[in-house]
Scaffold this active site. Structure first.
Site, mmCIF file in Angstrom:
data_model
loop_
_atom_site.group_PDB
_atom_site.id
_atom_site.type_symbol
_atom_site.label_atom_id
_atom_site.label_comp_id
_atom_site.label_asym_id
_atom_site.label_seq_id
_atom_site.Cartn_x
_atom_site.Cartn_y
_atom_site.Cartn_z
ATOM 1 N N HIS A 146 0.339 -6.164 1.031
ATOM 2 C CA HIS A 146 1.191 -4.991 1.982
ATOM 3 C C HIS A 146 1.398 -5.787 3.450
ATOM 4 O O HIS A 146 0.501 -6.644 3.804
ATOM 5 C CB HIS A 146 0.661 -3.842 2.048
ATOM 6 C CG HIS A 146 1.311 -2.837 2.966
ATOM 7 N ND1 HIS A 146 1.310 -2.782 4.320
ATOM 8 C CD2 HIS A 146 1.894 -1.616 2.398
ATOM 9 C CE1 HIS A 146 1.918 -1.728 4.573
ATOM 10 N NE2 HIS A 146 2.523 -0.977 3.524
ATOM 11 N N ASP A 223 -8.060 -4.818 1.194
ATOM 12 C CA ASP A 223 -7.397 -3.758 1.549
ATOM 13 C C ASP A 223 -7.232 -2.719 0.465
ATOM 14 O O ASP A 223 -6.690 -3.012 -0.702
ATOM 15 C CB ASP A 223 -5.961 -4.094 1.653
ATOM 16 C CG ASP A 223 -5.088 -3.098 1.895
ATOM 17 O OD1 ASP A 223 -5.084 -1.842 1.601
ATOM 18 O OD2 ASP A 223 -3.630 -3.387 2.467
ATOM 19 N N GLN A 226 -4.545 1.393 -1.654
ATOM 20 C CA GLN A 226 -4.025 1.991 -3.028
ATOM 21 C C GLN A 226 -5.144 2.190 -3.890
ATOM 22 O O GLN A 226 -4.786 2.622 -5.276
ATOM 23 C CB GLN A 226 -3.002 1.159 -3.612
ATOM 24 C CG GLN A 226 -1.867 1.263 -2.592
ATOM 25 C CD GLN A 226 -1.105 2.225 -2.392
ATOM 26 O OE1 GLN A 226 -1.311 3.320 -3.190
ATOM 27 N NE2 GLN A 226 -0.086 2.565 -1.310
ATOM 28 N N LYS A 249 -3.792 8.499 1.836
ATOM 29 C CA LYS A 249 -3.472 8.228 0.909
ATOM 30 C C LYS A 249 -4.653 9.010 -0.467
ATOM 31 O O LYS A 249 -4.449 8.378 -1.667
ATOM 32 C CB LYS A 249 -3.333 6.780 0.439
ATOM 33 C CG LYS A 249 -2.056 6.185 1.412
ATOM 34 C CD LYS A 249 -1.949 4.800 1.064
ATOM 35 C CE LYS A 249 -1.237 4.001 2.051
ATOM 36 N NZ LYS A 249 0.235 4.319 2.004
ATOM 37 N N CYS A 387 7.172 -2.516 1.988
ATOM 38 C CA CYS A 387 6.353 -3.166 3.127
ATOM 39 C C CYS A 387 5.819 -4.327 2.348
ATOM 40 O O CYS A 387 4.789 -4.812 2.549
ATOM 41 C CB CYS A 387 5.176 -2.390 3.456
ATOM 42 S SG CYS A 387 5.986 -1.106 4.601
HETATM 43 C C1 LIG Z 1 -1.697 -1.638 0.187
HETATM 44 C C2 LIG Z 1 -1.649 -1.112 1.527
HETATM 45 N N1 LIG Z 1 -2.129 -1.637 2.434
HETATM 46 C C3 LIG Z 1 -1.854 -0.898 3.678
HETATM 47 C C4 LIG Z 1 -1.048 0.213 4.003
HETATM 48 C C5 LIG Z 1 -0.890 0.530 5.383
HETATM 49 O O1 LIG Z 1 -1.572 1.877 5.581
HETATM 50 P P1 LIG Z 1 -1.470 2.938 6.757
HETATM 51 O O2 LIG Z 1 -0.116 2.827 7.157
HETATM 52 O O3 LIG Z 1 -2.000 3.861 6.440
HETATM 53 O O4 LIG Z 1 -2.139 2.091 7.692
HETATM 54 C C6 LIG Z 1 -0.646 0.752 2.762
HETATM 55 C C7 LIG Z 1 0.382 1.750 3.146
HETATM 56 O O5 LIG Z 1 1.328 1.951 2.716
HETATM 57 C C8 LIG Z 1 -0.807 0.133 1.677
HETATM 58 O O6 LIG Z 1 -0.057 0.659 0.483
#
Ligand SMILES: Cc1ncc(COP(=O)(O)O)c(C=O)c1O
Lengths: 429, 145
Positions: A146, A223, A226, A249, A387
């Site tokens: 992401h 990260d 998900q 999430k 993203c």
């Molecule tokens: C894999 C991953 N990393 C990071 C993020 C970013 O999360 P947040 O917007 O809650 O900071 C997301 C959310 O869309 C995600 O799916």
């Protein structure tokens, strides 16, 4: 016998297993779904069919109640005043830290830092590691990542002269382990990985990836945005230095997330945000930072959101993990199978061990057209680059549609979605 | 660019509204929208340039403008069918109009009449707002002859 088998799967959930599992979840998930008030709405006469949990999950009533109760009864700032209300709030806030520690299998409560989300958590690490990396040194980044797990590293690279290299993917959309091994020979300083890809739902063999990185002394960040809602997380088993995720999430509120860090390295992070709460003493000549976890929690934290996150964890803990995993596995498999049966559909990296999401396009159709026409039928999915523009470039597409599931999703949602998708196909032809 | 291309949308906004009032459900409205989009000539690859690209659309969209006397003409294309249809709706409303008419046009009301006001919410990524902004920008820019 079947239960033993299930437990085995639970143990193996980080590994890729390509077997067909004939198992139906024992638990009835209807009472779980009824805890989510938002899901009973209709749009243009169609019942809401929410298949966008990967973007954000809905919140069970008890999470909303916990936050309301906090504001109604315990509202006070934490760690500050000497009055009873504040100590009540502080106790409640700090209890959630213990809950999170248990939830992810951390060793010490100080290893759990409250942030505003995954994005902030990764930024804290990337900024905090400035002194660990020099010009010309290497940062490896997962090609499935992401943007939140790419851009902070680019900023760090720009500031320090370090170099970013993407870990390539195979044709199947998995991380290319041979290429990864080759890159590790170049002795990267930092390796940034995703546990589960948000765009495709691909599950990385995270323990293997981390072990290989550690073998060359790289600092590892995973990260887990998900992953946390869908599987059992044990950071000690993964053995990473950092693990980041968001509350929203995992059935908790927005505005709160977690940075887990192994104590020694977490303690050496240079704080991204400075100010109140994170200091021990301040004079105009010299400031001494507080100890963990406060050192990395400057300013008033999102207290009600932390309380809400604690309730979301309690909600998840009330459902046997094995049941949750099976329920979602079955649904995702059903979704993948139904989609595969459609003529002219392209699925991206759809493997049996994927978690939570499936990505697709209709041949020769723009993902946005599909999204708009599904939306007319109250189907909520995400259409776009998710993203993850570098991933889209690797797949050689501008974007795709992603349907994602959660603990409240049921077979009816998927049937609804398939009917709607078939309507879209008829309209487009 | 071939100037005749700019004159190829034979409908005006009144006719468009008539067409859409006949539609009784969303399927018919969107089918109509996509049919209209098909009337729009496909821009050749060499005209799908970054300079002509409208920023703020999830799909790619391109817009060209020319002016005859005081009248403005537009030509556009997109790789998404619904956006192509939306471009036709905009061209029907704006082509052949002068700057004052373009500035005065109530597009909220127009899309409301078409039963497509949901398309107009600012959070939509279809780029309708971006397209309208570019159309108005061209209409108000000092055109060098
Ligand atoms: C894999 C991953 N990393 C990071 C993020 C970013 O999360 P947040 O917007 O809650 O900071 C997301 C959310 O869309 C995600 O799916």
């Amino acid at each position: 016998m079947q239960l033993a088998f299930k437990e085995k799967i639970l143990e193996d959930q980080h590994a890729n297993f390509f077997m067909t599992i004939f198992w139906t979840a024992l638990m009835d998930f209807t009472p779980v779904r009824t805890q989510f008030p938002t899901l009973t709405q209709t749009f243009n006469g169609y019942p809401l069919c929410y298949l966008d949990t990967a973007a954000t999950s809905h919140k069970p009533q008890r999470v909303l109640n916990a936050m309301t109760q906090f504001y109604l009864k315990n509202n006070a700032n934490v760690h500050r005043a000497a009055h009873q209300l504040s100590s009540q709030a502080t106790r409640q806030y700090e209890a959630v830290r213990d809950q999170v520690m248990d939830f992810i299998g951390a060793q010490h409560r100080e290893e759990v830092i409250f942030t505003h989300g995954t994005t902030e958590a990764i930024n804290m690490v990337a900024h905090g590691l400035t002194q660990y990396i020099d010009s010309g040194e290497l940062i490896l980044v997962d090609s499935l990542a992401h943007h939140a797990n790419i851009v902070p590293w680019q900023v760090l690279a720009k500031q320090t002269g370090a170099i970013i290299k993407p870990i390539p993917l195979t044709k199947e959309g998995r991380l290319d382990l041979l290429a990864y091994d080759a890159l590790l020979k170049q002795k990267p300083t930092i390796v940034a990985l995703s546990h589960v890809s948000n765009a495709l739902g691909i599950l990385n063999p995270i323990e293997t990836l981390v072990a290989k990185a550690k073998a060359v002394n790289a600092i590892t960040l995973v990260d887990g945005a998900q992953a946390v809602a869908h599987m059992n997380i044990n950071v000690q088993q993964i053995d990473c230095d950092f693990y980041a995720f968001s509350g929203h999430k995992m059935y908790g509120p927005t505005g709160v997330g977690i940075l887990y860090g192994r104590l020694e390295i977490l303690d050496s992070l240079n704080p991204l945000i400075t100010g109140g709460e994170m200091i021990k003493s301040v004079t105009f000549e010299k400031t001494v930072y507080n100890t963990l976890p406060n050192r990395l929690e400057a300013g008033t934290p999102p207290i009600a959101e932390v309380i809400g996150l604690g309730e979301a964890i309690a909600f998840l803990n009330d459902i046997p993990a094995i049941e949750k995993i099976y329920h979602e596995k079955e649904l995702l498999q059903y979704l993948q199978d139904q989609l595969k049966a459609i003529e002219g559909i392209i699925l991206y990296g759809a493997h049996p061990d994927n978690i939570g999401a499936v990505a697709f396009n209709l041949h020769n159709e723009h993902h946005q057209d599909v999204g708009v026409l599904l939306d007319q039928q109250a189907i909520a999915i995400r259409c776009g680059h998710h993203c993850a523009m570098p991933l889209m470039q690797t797949l050689n597409i501008k974007g795709c549609c992603r349907a994602s599931i959660g603990i409240y999703t049921n077979k009816q949602d998927i049937d609804c979605f398939m009917t709607a998708l078939n309507n879209v196909i008829t309209l487009l032809h | 660019m071939d100037q005749d291309l700019f004159l190829q949308i034979p409908l005006d906004s009144k006719q468009i509204i008539e067409l859409f009032t006949q539609a009784t459900n969303w399927q018919e409205r969107y089918r109509q929208l996509m049919l209209l989009g098909k009337q729009l000539p496909r821009l050749p690859q060499e005209q799908r340039t970054p300079q002509a690209q409208v920023q703020g659309c999830e799909s790619d969209a391109w817009l060209y403008h020319c002016q005859y006397n005081r009248q403005h003409y537009y030509l556009g294309d997109s790789d998404a069918r619904i956006v192509k249809g939306l471009i036709v709706l905009l061209l029907a409303a704006f082509n052949g109009k002068n700057t004052d008419e373009i500035n005065a046009f109530d597009h909220d009301d127009y899309f409301e009449h078409l039963g497509l006001s949901g398309q107009l919410s600012p959070s939509r990524t279809n780029g309708l707002h971006a397209l309208i902004k570019v159309i108005k920008y061209y209409a108000n820019a000092q055109i060098k002859s």
